[in-house]
Motif scaffolding. Structure first.
Motif, PDB file in Angstrom:
ATOM      1  N   THR A  76       0.916  -0.952   0.349  1.00  0.00           N
ATOM      2  CA  THR A  76       0.182   0.115   0.226  1.00  0.00           C
ATOM      3  C   THR A  76       0.759   1.337   0.285  1.00  0.00           C
ATOM      4  OG1 THR A  76       0.044  -0.350   2.389  1.00  0.00           O
ATOM      5  CG2 THR A  76      -1.892  -0.825   0.880  1.00  0.00           C
ATOM      6  N   ARG A  77       0.180   2.434  -0.109  1.00  0.00           N
ATOM      7  CA  ARG A  77       0.700   3.317  -0.404  1.00  0.00           C
ATOM      8  C   ARG A  77       2.043   3.588   0.129  1.00  0.00           C
ATOM      9  NH1 ARG A  77      -3.828   4.374  -1.588  1.00  0.00           N
ATOM     10  NH2 ARG A  77      -4.683   5.068   0.905  1.00  0.00           N
ATOM     11  N   ALA A  78       1.741   3.827   2.025  1.00  0.00           N
ATOM     12  CA  ALA A  78       2.329   4.230   2.979  1.00  0.00           C
ATOM     13  C   ALA A  78       3.202   3.001   3.330  1.00  0.00           C
ATOM     14  CB  ALA A  78       1.959   4.387   4.262  1.00  0.00           C
ATOM     15  N   GLY A  79       2.970   1.485   3.127  1.00  0.00           N
ATOM     16  CA  GLY A  79       3.700   0.615   2.932  1.00  0.00           C
ATOM     17  C   GLY A  79       3.531  -0.060   4.331  1.00  0.00           C
ATOM     18  N   GLY A  80       1.966   0.039   5.238  1.00  0.00           N
ATOM     19  CA  GLY A  80       2.127  -0.037   6.498  1.00  0.00           C
ATOM     20  C   GLY A  80       1.367  -2.336   5.827  1.00  0.00           C
ATOM     21  N   ASN A  81       0.961  -2.224   4.416  1.00  0.00           N
ATOM     22  CA  ASN A  81       0.169  -3.380   4.529  1.00  0.00           C
ATOM     23  C   ASN A  81       0.448  -4.054   2.884  1.00  0.00           C
ATOM     24  OD1 ASN A  81      -2.166  -1.951   5.448  1.00  0.00           O
ATOM     25  ND2 ASN A  81      -2.154  -3.412   6.076  1.00  0.00           N
ATOM     26  N   VAL A  82       1.122  -4.995   3.470  1.00  0.00           N
ATOM     27  CA  VAL A  82       1.936  -6.043   2.390  1.00  0.00           C
ATOM     28  C   VAL A  82       0.880  -7.208   2.124  1.00  0.00           C
ATOM     29  CG1 VAL A  82       3.855  -4.433   2.971  1.00  0.00           C
ATOM     30  CG2 VAL A  82       3.273  -6.947   3.350  1.00  0.00           C
ATOM     31  N   TYR A  83       0.965  -7.673   0.808  1.00  0.00           N
ATOM     32  CA  TYR A  83       0.470  -8.785   0.494  1.00  0.00           C
ATOM     33  C   TYR A  83       0.941  -9.390  -0.984  1.00  0.00           C
ATOM     34  CZ  TYR A  83      -3.509  -5.398   1.556  1.00  0.00           C
ATOM     35  OH  TYR A  83      -4.712  -4.508   1.896  1.00  0.00           O
ATOM     36  N   TYR A  84       1.055 -11.208  -0.687  1.00  0.00           N
ATOM     37  CA  TYR A  84       1.901 -12.367  -0.934  1.00  0.00           C
ATOM     38  C   TYR A  84       0.652 -12.913  -1.447  1.00  0.00           C
ATOM     39  CZ  TYR A  84       5.594  -9.557   0.838  1.00  0.00           C
ATOM     40  OH  TYR A  84       6.482  -8.706   1.768  1.00  0.00           O
ATOM     41  N   SER A  85       0.796 -13.425  -2.633  1.00  0.00           N
ATOM     42  CA  SER A  85       0.736 -14.831  -3.273  1.00  0.00           C
ATOM     43  C   SER A  85       0.936 -16.385  -2.121  1.00  0.00           C
ATOM     44  CB  SER A  85       1.268 -15.239  -5.059  1.00  0.00           C
ATOM     45  OG  SER A  85       1.921 -15.391  -4.735  1.00  0.00           O
TER      46      SER A  85
ATOM     47  N   THR B 198      10.397 -10.603  -0.835  1.00  0.00           N
ATOM     48  CA  THR B 198       9.686  -9.153   0.063  1.00  0.00           C
ATOM     49  C   THR B 198       9.496  -8.244  -0.457  1.00  0.00           C
ATOM     50  OG1 THR B 198      10.649 -10.063   2.360  1.00  0.00           O
ATOM     51  CG2 THR B 198      10.452  -7.758   2.439  1.00  0.00           C
ATOM     52  N   ILE B 199       8.186  -7.689  -0.309  1.00  0.00           N
ATOM     53  CA  ILE B 199       8.098  -6.352  -1.197  1.00  0.00           C
ATOM     54  C   ILE B 199       8.435  -5.361   0.010  1.00  0.00           C
ATOM     55  CG2 ILE B 199       5.265  -5.986  -0.769  1.00  0.00           C
ATOM     56  CD1 ILE B 199       4.971  -4.938  -3.137  1.00  0.00           C
ATOM     57  N   SER B 200       8.750  -3.756  -0.767  1.00  0.00           N
ATOM     58  CA  SER B 200       9.163  -2.996  -0.380  1.00  0.00           C
ATOM     59  C   SER B 200       9.108  -2.257  -0.970  1.00  0.00           C
ATOM     60  CB  SER B 200      10.924  -2.787   1.007  1.00  0.00           C
ATOM     61  OG  SER B 200      11.365  -2.886  -0.083  1.00  0.00           O
ATOM     62  N   ARG B 201       8.651  -0.803  -0.152  1.00  0.00           N
ATOM     63  CA  ARG B 201       9.007   0.599  -0.747  1.00  0.00           C
ATOM     64  C   ARG B 201       9.666   1.565  -0.295  1.00  0.00           C
ATOM     65  NH1 ARG B 201       3.226   1.952  -1.718  1.00  0.00           N
ATOM     66  NH2 ARG B 201       4.607   4.064  -3.169  1.00  0.00           N
ATOM     67  N   ASP B 202      10.028   3.315  -1.169  1.00  0.00           N
ATOM     68  CA  ASP B 202      11.059   3.364  -0.950  1.00  0.00           C
ATOM     69  C   ASP B 202      10.535   5.613  -1.857  1.00  0.00           C
ATOM     70  OD1 ASP B 202      12.858   5.412   0.327  1.00  0.00           O
ATOM     71  OD2 ASP B 202      14.471   5.294  -0.043  1.00  0.00           O
ATOM     72  N   ASN B 203       9.302   6.417  -0.685  1.00  0.00           N
ATOM     73  CA  ASN B 203       8.488   7.065  -1.076  1.00  0.00           C
ATOM     74  C   ASN B 203       9.955   7.762  -2.015  1.00  0.00           C
ATOM     75  OD1 ASN B 203       6.506   5.410  -1.593  1.00  0.00           O
ATOM     76  ND2 ASN B 203       5.558   6.253   0.497  1.00  0.00           N
ATOM     77  N   ALA B 204      10.541   8.465  -0.951  1.00  0.00           N
ATOM     78  CA  ALA B 204      11.370   9.577  -1.209  1.00  0.00           C
ATOM     79  C   ALA B 204      12.603   8.895  -2.510  1.00  0.00           C
ATOM     80  CB  ALA B 204      12.583   9.338   0.066  1.00  0.00           C
ATOM     81  N   LYS B 205      11.800   7.748  -2.358  1.00  0.00           N
ATOM     82  CA  LYS B 205      13.488   7.188  -4.112  1.00  0.00           C
ATOM     83  C   LYS B 205      12.381   7.370  -5.110  1.00  0.00           C
ATOM     84  CE  LYS B 205      17.551   6.289  -1.816  1.00  0.00           C
ATOM     85  NZ  LYS B 205      18.653   5.158  -1.215  1.00  0.00           N
ATOM     86  N   ASN B 206      11.038   7.157  -4.750  1.00  0.00           N
ATOM     87  CA  ASN B 206      10.066   7.108  -6.405  1.00  0.00           C
ATOM     88  C   ASN B 206      10.584   5.222  -6.207  1.00  0.00           C
ATOM     89  OD1 ASN B 206       9.144   9.564  -5.920  1.00  0.00           O
ATOM     90  ND2 ASN B 206       8.856   9.110  -8.300  1.00  0.00           N
TER      91      ASN B 206
END
Length: 125
Positions: free
Chosen positions: A52-61, A69-77
């Motif tokens: 999700t947008r803020a990374g608070g929820n993750v979903y996996y098959s 493991t999925i992750s995001r860095d919003n500062a780096k797009n």
């Protein structure tokens, strides 16, 4: 326009790891929910993971759970997918996708608004 560029794919042996990255253009990345999908020749596109947008929820098959493991860095797009313990059945072209909707339908490919060009992952036995 929003552009998504994946990288990090390659040829690895079973049991090895890869980290895929997706860089998203524009200023609205933090408002997108993001997903990783994959498609092997002759098969339908398959959901892998989402965040999700803020990374608070993750979903996996089921196949990804416990290994990826999925992750995001919003500062780096950037959204990433760390893939451990790779198996030959993980072989596919992996796509990064973005959804702009407030309600995130993470397991529905038609709900995503933007897609990258894909990066190939090949796992040998």
């Amino acid at each position: 326009q929003v552009q998504l560029v994946e990288s990090g794919g390659g040829l690895v042996q079973a049991g090895e790891s890869l980290r895929l990255s997706c860089v998203v253009s524009g200023r609205a990345f933090s408002s997108y929910s993001m997903g990783w999908w994959r498609q092997a020749p002759g098969k339908q596109r398959e959901f892998v993971a989402a965040i999700t947008r803020a990374g608070g929820n993750v979903y996996y098959s089921n196949s990804a759970k416990g290994r990826f493991t999925i992750s995001r860095d919003n500062a780096k797009n950037t959204v990433s997918l760390r893939m451990n313990s790779l198996k030959p059945e993980d072989t596919a072209k992996y796509y990064c996708a973005a959804e702009t909707s407030l309600l995130f339908r993470w397991d529905d490919s038609s709900a995503y608004d933007y897609w990258g060009q894909g990066t190939q992952v090949t796992v040998s036995s």
